[in-house]
Design a protein around this motif. Structure first.
Motif, mmCIF file in Angstrom:
data_model
loop_
_atom_site.group_PDB
_atom_site.id
_atom_site.type_symbol
_atom_site.label_atom_id
_atom_site.label_comp_id
_atom_site.label_asym_id
_atom_site.label_seq_id
_atom_site.Cartn_x
_atom_site.Cartn_y
_atom_site.Cartn_z
ATOM 1 N N ALA A 392 0.808 -1.024 -0.165
ATOM 2 C CA ALA A 392 0.059 -0.112 -0.080
ATOM 3 C C ALA A 392 0.882 1.203 0.122
ATOM 4 O O ALA A 392 0.714 2.421 -0.920
ATOM 5 N N LYS A 393 1.799 1.264 0.884
ATOM 6 C CA LYS A 393 2.904 2.399 0.794
ATOM 7 C C LYS A 393 3.630 2.519 -0.347
ATOM 8 O O LYS A 393 3.663 3.737 -0.950
ATOM 9 N N LEU A 394 3.958 1.482 -1.121
ATOM 10 C CA LEU A 394 4.681 1.734 -2.188
ATOM 11 C C LEU A 394 3.922 2.210 -3.358
ATOM 12 O O LEU A 394 4.214 2.977 -3.945
ATOM 13 N N PHE A 395 2.586 1.674 -3.772
ATOM 14 C CA PHE A 395 1.921 2.098 -4.788
ATOM 15 C C PHE A 395 1.342 3.590 -4.409
ATOM 16 O O PHE A 395 1.047 3.999 -5.499
ATOM 17 N N THR A 396 0.899 3.820 -3.261
ATOM 18 C CA THR A 396 0.501 5.138 -2.905
ATOM 19 C C THR A 396 1.485 6.269 -3.042
ATOM 20 O O THR A 396 1.388 7.287 -3.790
ATOM 21 N N ALA A 397 2.607 5.869 -3.005
ATOM 22 C CA ALA A 397 3.927 6.698 -3.327
ATOM 23 C C ALA A 397 4.074 7.082 -4.574
ATOM 24 O O ALA A 397 4.442 8.254 -5.189
ATOM 25 N N LEU A 398 3.868 5.939 -5.470
ATOM 26 C CA LEU A 398 3.807 6.254 -6.872
ATOM 27 C C LEU A 398 2.963 7.049 -7.440
ATOM 28 O O LEU A 398 3.129 7.695 -8.228
ATOM 29 N N ALA A 399 1.659 6.697 -6.908
ATOM 30 C CA ALA A 399 0.543 7.354 -7.478
ATOM 31 C C ALA A 399 0.515 8.984 -6.987
ATOM 32 O O ALA A 399 0.190 9.954 -7.833
ATOM 33 N N GLU A 400 1.207 9.023 -5.915
ATOM 34 C CA GLU A 400 1.111 10.796 -5.313
ATOM 35 C C GLU A 400 2.243 11.490 -6.230
ATOM 36 O O GLU A 400 2.368 12.556 -6.360
ATOM 37 N N ASN A 401 3.052 10.486 -6.799
ATOM 38 C CA ASN A 401 4.222 11.330 -7.575
ATOM 39 C C ASN A 401 3.913 11.112 -9.260
ATOM 40 O O ASN A 401 4.748 11.509 -10.009
ATOM 41 N N GLN A 402 2.414 10.780 -9.536
ATOM 42 C CA GLN A 402 2.153 10.679 -10.814
ATOM 43 C C GLN A 402 2.752 9.835 -11.820
ATOM 44 O O GLN A 402 3.079 10.062 -12.714
ATOM 45 N N ILE A 403 3.224 8.694 -11.203
ATOM 46 C CA ILE A 403 3.967 7.837 -11.982
ATOM 47 C C ILE A 403 2.950 6.410 -12.274
ATOM 48 O O ILE A 403 2.455 5.805 -11.380
ATOM 49 N N ASN A 404 2.804 6.355 -13.643
ATOM 50 C CA ASN A 404 2.107 5.300 -13.844
ATOM 51 C C ASN A 404 2.921 3.914 -13.769
ATOM 52 O O ASN A 404 3.743 3.652 -14.319
ATOM 53 N N VAL A 405 2.086 2.992 -13.117
ATOM 54 C CA VAL A 405 2.554 1.575 -12.723
ATOM 55 C C VAL A 405 2.028 0.669 -14.153
ATOM 56 O O VAL A 405 0.810 0.785 -14.342
ATOM 57 N N ARG A 406 3.092 0.205 -14.901
ATOM 58 C CA ARG A 406 2.543 -0.423 -16.240
ATOM 59 C C ARG A 406 2.627 -1.943 -16.097
ATOM 60 O O ARG A 406 2.002 -2.800 -16.546
ATOM 61 N N MET A 407 2.859 -2.511 -14.935
ATOM 62 C CA MET A 407 3.192 -3.854 -14.730
ATOM 63 C C MET A 407 3.616 -4.047 -13.189
ATOM 64 O O MET A 407 4.272 -3.352 -12.619
ATOM 65 N N ILE A 408 3.021 -5.039 -12.734
ATOM 66 C CA ILE A 408 3.177 -5.529 -11.387
ATOM 67 C C ILE A 408 3.514 -7.082 -11.041
ATOM 68 O O ILE A 408 2.798 -7.778 -11.726
ATOM 69 N N ASP A 409 4.469 -7.455 -10.397
ATOM 70 C CA ASP A 409 4.896 -8.765 -10.261
ATOM 71 C C ASP A 409 5.391 -9.165 -8.741
ATOM 72 O O ASP A 409 5.940 -8.088 -8.324
ATOM 73 N N GLN A 410 5.002 -10.022 -8.213
ATOM 74 C CA GLN A 410 5.662 -10.179 -6.984
ATOM 75 C C GLN A 410 6.065 -11.718 -7.091
ATOM 76 O O GLN A 410 5.275 -12.837 -7.389
ATOM 77 N N GLY A 411 7.365 -12.136 -6.572
ATOM 78 C CA GLY A 411 7.954 -13.533 -6.576
ATOM 79 C C GLY A 411 7.226 -14.324 -5.751
ATOM 80 O O GLY A 411 6.666 -13.934 -4.628
ATOM 81 N N SER A 412 7.261 -15.514 -6.129
ATOM 82 C CA SER A 412 6.699 -16.746 -5.264
ATOM 83 C C SER A 412 7.088 -16.671 -3.594
ATOM 84 O O SER A 412 6.579 -17.151 -2.737
ATOM 85 N N SER A 413 8.296 -16.137 -3.531
ATOM 86 C CA SER A 413 9.132 -16.492 -2.199
ATOM 87 C C SER A 413 8.484 -15.056 -1.446
ATOM 88 O O SER A 413 8.844 -15.075 -0.289
ATOM 89 N N GLU A 414 7.840 -14.083 -2.190
ATOM 90 C CA GLU A 414 7.481 -12.995 -1.544
ATOM 91 C C GLU A 414 8.552 -12.147 -0.657
ATOM 92 O O GLU A 414 8.118 -11.385 0.190
ATOM 93 N N ILE A 415 9.489 -12.041 -1.109
ATOM 94 C CA ILE A 415 10.621 -11.386 -0.720
ATOM 95 C C ILE A 415 10.802 -10.155 -1.633
ATOM 96 O O ILE A 415 11.829 -9.432 -1.249
ATOM 97 N N ASN A 416 9.955 -9.983 -2.730
ATOM 98 C CA ASN A 416 10.281 -8.734 -3.591
ATOM 99 C C ASN A 416 8.968 -8.317 -4.194
ATOM 100 O O ASN A 416 8.086 -9.228 -4.271
#
Length: 438
Positions: A392-416
């Motif tokens: 939530a913090k990560l994507f809120t920060a990108l939205a507040e800076n008017q940065i469009n996210v084109r792709m989202i991925d999270q590794g199965s290990s969940e460390i990234n």
């Protein structure tokens, strides 16, 4: 007695002054028995690395262009170091042989590897250590891959014959005896291989920075240092562009659980960053993220097909299209009817249209969309799996800076958490994430 293997990077060995610093470090700890040197790096910003000079010498010889000036510059680098250190080794004899070999058909890897070879000779003489040619103890197989089985059947025994020794980094030999190098930065791998073979208690990697930073200091001003990082986290960050340590240098020490200490030759008192197998007895939920890293210039190919999830073999067919053109992918996020493949621009350049035609013919998708000029950013941390609100913090920060996210991925290990943004938004995105999470 404890054994430490020390690898020194090119900036740490760029001049006689730097090599004297290296000797002070070696002399300060009796456990530092084996030294793995790189070729001399840049002495100042406008300088040229010796390895680059050797590549230039090879290219000039290959195209029958003038080689004398390049060779003279290489000779001067090594004789200056030799003379300033007060050594008597006849380095010119080795240089003359290398020059003759390059002009008479020696391969490119041979030429590039001579920077480490020559520096190893000088450093062994300066330290009073034995010299072990890496070509005699580190091996590659017929396909050019590192041959761990053969290396570990010979190298440990060779090391036991020497109380203290210098083993040049970056290269080894093929089954036919020809020199083969690792990829650039491969002296890190050599150091790790030597540490594994020596049964070292610690592998020290000396460079020009005091460990890993939580973000690239060229992108984020004054990022915090990472005190402790796990092998897995390091692999993730190194793969995504963190350049302090070669990403493949982890594998040789991983099985033996040998810790790595990244330290600064110019600030030896700084504890640097410790890289260890795992962190036990700590509350990972409080640790949060470990670091942020990323790279530019990717292409995302998005494939959509109704019922994709129920079609047996769809993924295999899609990956077969990439294999036909000799392509590997970086990430492959998917949903029920869509899948995206992220490929580095440098790999896909020149065959993108043919690849898309192949995907249409083999996979028969409803649509294929290509998005270029993409940057990929990875936020890595062992604590993310148990800490609520990171995403939530990560994507809120990108939205507040008017940065469009084109792709989202999270590794199965969940460390990234990996996000794709436009190349032009890369620096702003990294700073936004760092500010929000660090």
């Amino acid at each position: 007695m404890a054994i430490k293997v020390t690898k020194f990077g090119g900036s740490s060995l760029a001049s006689a002054e730097q090599i004297r610093k290296m000797k002070q470090i070696i002399d300060a700890d009796e456990a530092r028995k084996f030294v793995v040197p790189s070729a001399p790096g840049k002495r100042f910003k406008e300088d040229t690395k010796v390895t680059d000079m050797l590549y230039a010498l090879y290219d000039a010889a290959l195209h029958m262009e003038e080689t004398e000036k390049i060779y003279a510059a290489i000779v001067k680098r090594y004789t200056d170091i030799r003379d300033e250190l007060g050594l008597s080794i006849k380095i010119e004899d080795y240089l003359e042989k290398i020059y003759k070999d390059v002009r008479t058909g020696a391969n490119e890897d041979y030429a590039a590897s001579r920077g480490e070879f020559l520096n190893g000779l000088l450093i062994a003489d300066f330290l009073g250590y034995d010299f072990i040619d890496a070509a005699d103890v580190i091996f590659f197989d017929e396909s050019g891959g590192y041959d761990a089985k053969k290396t570990l059947s010979i190298l440990p025994g060779a090391l036991k014959l020497h109380e203290r020794a210098v083993i040049p980094g970056f290269y080894g030999s093929m089954p036919n005896g020809k020199i083969k190098t690792f990829s650039r930065g491969g002296s890190d791998i050599t150091g790790s291989i030597v540490a594994r073979a020596a049964g070292a208690d610690l592998y020290e990697n000396w460079t020009d920075v005091s460990g890993f930073m939580m973000a690239d200091p060229r992108v984020v001003e004054g990022p915090k240092k990472i005190d402790v990082i796990t092998y897995r986290e390091l692999r993730e960050l190194a793969y995504m562009g963190a350049t302090v340590l070669h990403e493949d240098s982890i594998f040789p020490v991983l099985e033996a659980a040998i810790p790595i200490n990244v330290k600064n030759t110019n600030e030896p008192e700084n504890e640097g960053t410790m890289i260890i197998p795992a962190i036990e007895g700590r509350d990972c939920a409080k640790d949060g993220i470990t670091g942020i890293a990323g790279k530019k210039n990717f292409t995302v190919i998005s494939i959509e097909k109704d019922g994709m999830n129920a079609e047996i073999g769809f993924g295999r067919k899609l990956l077969g299209c990439l294999e036909k053109y000799g392509l590997s992918y970086e990430h492959m996020p998917s949903s029920i009817d869509t899948i995206s493949i992220v490929v580095a621009d440098i790999r896909i350049r020149g065959c993108i249209e043919e690849l898309i035609d192949e995907i249409h013919a083999v996979c028969q998708p409803d649509s294929v969309e290509v998005s270029s000029n993409m940057a990929i950013i990875a936020t890595v941390g062992r604590g993310m799996i148990r800490q609520v609100g990171i995403s939530a913090k990560l994507f809120t920060a990108l939205a507040e800076n008017q940065i469009n996210v084109r792709m989202i991925d999270q590794g199965s290990s969940e460390i990234n958490i990996i996000v794709g943004v436009e190349n032009d938004d890369f620096e702003r995105a990294v700073n936004a994430i760092y500010t929000a999470l660090v």
